[in-house]
Design a protein around this motif. Structure first.
Motif, PDB file in Angstrom:
ATOM      1  N   PRO A 142       0.837  -1.212   0.000  1.00 46.13           N
ATOM      2  CA  PRO A 142       0.000   0.000   0.000  1.00 46.13           C
ATOM      3  C   PRO A 142       0.873   1.264   0.000  1.00 46.13           C
ATOM      4  O   PRO A 142       1.799   1.388   0.816  1.00 46.13           O
ATOM      5  CB  PRO A 142      -0.812  -0.127   1.294  1.00 46.13           C
ATOM      6  N   VAL A 143       0.597   2.191  -0.903  1.00 44.03           N
ATOM      7  CA  VAL A 143       1.403   3.403  -1.066  1.00 44.03           C
ATOM      8  C   VAL A 143       0.471   4.607  -1.198  1.00 44.03           C
ATOM      9  O   VAL A 143      -0.560   4.538  -1.883  1.00 44.03           O
ATOM     10  CB  VAL A 143       2.305   3.304  -2.316  1.00 44.03           C
ATOM     11  N   ILE A 144       0.852   5.732  -0.582  1.00 47.11           N
ATOM     12  CA  ILE A 144       0.147   7.007  -0.735  1.00 47.11           C
ATOM     13  C   ILE A 144       1.178   8.082  -1.040  1.00 47.11           C
ATOM     14  O   ILE A 144       2.179   8.222  -0.332  1.00 47.11           O
ATOM     15  CB  ILE A 144      -0.650   7.378   0.528  1.00 47.11           C
ATOM     16  N   GLY A 178       2.803  15.895   3.108  1.00 52.80           N
ATOM     17  CA  GLY A 178       2.612  15.040   4.262  1.00 52.80           C
ATOM     18  C   GLY A 178       1.194  15.035   4.776  1.00 52.80           C
ATOM     19  O   GLY A 178       0.860  14.274   5.682  1.00 52.80           O
ATOM     20  N   GLN A 179       0.337  15.880   4.177  1.00 56.01           N
ATOM     21  CA  GLN A 179      -1.054  15.950   4.595  1.00 56.01           C
ATOM     22  C   GLN A 179      -2.003  15.770   3.402  1.00 56.01           C
ATOM     23  O   GLN A 179      -2.909  14.953   3.439  1.00 56.01           O
ATOM     24  CB  GLN A 179      -1.335  17.289   5.294  1.00 56.01           C
ATOM     25  N   ASP A 180      -1.778  16.585   2.350  1.00 58.65           N
ATOM     26  CA  ASP A 180      -2.634  16.507   1.167  1.00 58.65           C
ATOM     27  C   ASP A 180      -2.271  15.281   0.335  1.00 58.65           C
ATOM     28  O   ASP A 180      -1.102  15.071  -0.020  1.00 58.65           O
ATOM     29  CB  ASP A 180      -2.484  17.777   0.317  1.00 58.65           C
ATOM     30  N   ILE A 181      -3.263  14.495   0.013  1.00 61.93           N
ATOM     31  CA  ILE A 181      -3.052  13.249  -0.707  1.00 61.93           C
ATOM     32  C   ILE A 181      -3.160  13.498  -2.206  1.00 61.93           C
ATOM     33  O   ILE A 181      -4.154  14.065  -2.694  1.00 61.93           O
ATOM     34  CB  ILE A 181      -4.072  12.188  -0.259  1.00 61.93           C
ATOM     35  N   LEU A 209      -8.599   7.319   3.123  1.00 56.51           N
ATOM     36  CA  LEU A 209      -7.195   7.486   2.743  1.00 56.51           C
ATOM     37  C   LEU A 209      -6.406   8.203   3.829  1.00 56.51           C
ATOM     38  O   LEU A 209      -5.238   7.873   4.090  1.00 56.51           O
ATOM     39  CB  LEU A 209      -7.104   8.254   1.428  1.00 56.51           C
ATOM     40  N   LYS A 210      -7.016   9.205   4.466  1.00 54.64           N
ATOM     41  CA  LYS A 210      -6.320   9.907   5.549  1.00 54.64           C
ATOM     42  C   LYS A 210      -6.077   8.966   6.741  1.00 54.64           C
ATOM     43  O   LYS A 210      -5.043   9.064   7.415  1.00 54.64           O
ATOM     44  CB  LYS A 210      -7.131  11.120   5.975  1.00 54.64           C
ATOM     45  N   TYR A 236       6.054  13.299  -0.890  1.00 56.20           N
ATOM     46  CA  TYR A 236       6.419  12.261   0.077  1.00 56.20           C
ATOM     47  C   TYR A 236       5.637  10.977  -0.226  1.00 56.20           C
ATOM     48  O   TYR A 236       4.421  11.023  -0.476  1.00 56.20           O
ATOM     49  CB  TYR A 236       6.118  12.731   1.493  1.00 56.20           C
ATOM     50  N   ILE A 237       6.365   9.887  -0.192  1.00 58.83           N
ATOM     51  CA  ILE A 237       5.737   8.576  -0.389  1.00 58.83           C
ATOM     52  C   ILE A 237       5.656   7.874   0.968  1.00 58.83           C
ATOM     53  O   ILE A 237       6.683   7.649   1.621  1.00 58.83           O
ATOM     54  CB  ILE A 237       6.527   7.725  -1.392  1.00 58.83           C
TER      55      ILE A 237
END
Length: 401
Positions: free
Chosen positions: A78-80, A85-88, A109-110, A134-135
């Motif tokens: 799983p990756v975001i 660091g906040q907004d996806i 997601l959050k 950021y990953i």
């Protein structure tokens, strides 16, 4: 302590040690596998981050190999991707329930992002112009399952060890039962011939003018009747005894009268009752006498021939788990209290085990037989109600009515 009890203890220890060794070896090996899979996933996610950076910063057409084999090749971790660091920005391989609204999907997601922050530090992906994304990632489902697998292994090994122990105990118990039954039947058979001879000799002495009115003849008759009772006891081992409603007080008194005249005069026997004198109990008299005799003989040994033995008859509260013929059984108890040296708490669970004895000469079968007679044949209970070192012990015999 007897060799039989020592052997059983050694087998318990052996089963526990084997289970511990097998469990330790499998856990260590599984942890090594988990560590290798974790390192491989970290390498894979590092490569994924470099591929993302390469695709964004590349001035030429995107290399199909990078996109297909590295970006799309990640199907488990799983990756975001987040801008600050906040907004996806995007997500991949995150489990999302179907038919979620856009707001619910973002909340999900959050939540996943917060979990990822706790698991691993983010990987910084630098884009042109100094911009950085950021990953965030967390372990794949396979790796999470592997981490819990050692616990499953320990539970399975523990269950197998318990099953092995109970199977062994059941086998030994069945073997002991066969030995006891065979020994009891053979003992009853062997007693038959000399007992018949003693009956004949008593009749001869009773009819002889020389021994007419001699007390010894009547005492001999009492011992013969006692031998007949003992023979009947051994005959009943292994068969279903007949239980009848017997006067509990009178039966208990009769059980100790014979024993009282054959132990030290410094041992005082007392019978107390909270029950009406005609209270009945479902018992087999010869076997019940045997139980009382075994417990009292052990008490006499514990007091070293000096002290008191009190038998107290009382009613007990019926436990919900004790039923007879579909209805709660009414129960009475006989508490046998001595003023002996008592039993330590460490030995309370072993006093009824076959082969356990503190005597230099003894087989350690008296209390084991007593427990078998009460619990298997009378559907009652026999246990140590109270014991204190230096003060004495109380055995409780619970009987059905």
């Amino acid at each position: 302590m007897s060799p039989i009890y020592d052997q059983k203890t050694r087998i318990k220890i052996l089963i526990a040690v084997l289970a511990l060794l097998i469990g330790t070896a499998t856990v260590i090996y599984t942890n090594l596998l988990v560590q290798r899979v974790s390192e491989r996933e970290q390498q894979q996610i590092q490569l994924y981050a470099k591929a993302q950076q390469y695709i964004v910063n590349s001035e030429t057409d995107t290399n199909p190999f990078v996109f297909n084999e590295i970006i799309n090749g990640n199907t488990t971790i799983p990756v975001i991707l987040s801008s600050d660091g906040q907004d996806i920005v995007s997500a991949k391989n995150v489990d999302m329930p179907p038919h979620l609204s856009e707001a619910d999907s973002m909340a999900r997601l959050k939540y996943e992002l917060a979990l990822m922050k706790e698991k691993h530090p983010p990987i910084v992906v630098k884009f042109g112009g100094g911009q950085a994304n950021y990953i965030f990632y967390r372990d794949s489902q396979l790796l999470r399952q592997l981490r819990t697998y050692p616990l499953v292994q320990l539970v399975v090994i523990g269950c197998l060890a318990v099953i092995a122990y109970f199977a062994f105990s059941s086998s030994r118990r069945a073997e002991q039962n066969r030995v006891w039954v065979g020994l009891a039947k053979e003992t009853a058979h062997q007693l038959g011939t000399p007992l018949s001879s003693l009956v004949g000799w008593q009749n001869y002495l009773r009819d002889s003018d020389r021994f007419k009115n001699e007390p010894i003849v009547e005492e001999l008759g009492k011992d013969i009747r006692r031998l007949e009772i003992i023979t009947e006891r051994f005959s009943n081992i292994g068969s279903v005894p007949v239980l009848k409603d017997e006067n509990l007080y009178q039966t208990t008194r009769n059980a100790i009268e014979y024993l009282q005249s054959r132990v030290s005069k410094k041992v005082v026997f007392k019978i107390e009752t909270d029950l009406p004198m005609d209270t009945p109990a479902r018992i087999n008299v010869p076997l019940f006498d045997w139980v009382v005799e075994n417990i009292c003989k052990n008490a006499v040994d514990a007091m070293e021939g000096r002290g008191s033995i009190t038998l107290h008859l009382r009613r007990v509260r019926t436990r919900r788990s004790w039923y007879r013929r579909g209805a709660p059984a009414r129960q009475v108890a006989v508490d046998i209290t001595d003023t002996g040296k008592g039993i330590s708490k460490a030995k309370l669970d072993t006093v009824f085990m076959p082969g356990y004895t503190t005597k230099k000469r003894g087989w350690g079968l008296g209390l084991a037989l007593a427990k078998r007679i009460i619990e298997n044949y009378h559907e009652g209970k026999l246990f140590v109600k109270w014991s204190e070192l230096g003060r004495g012990t109380t055995f409780r015999v619970v009987l059905n009515q």
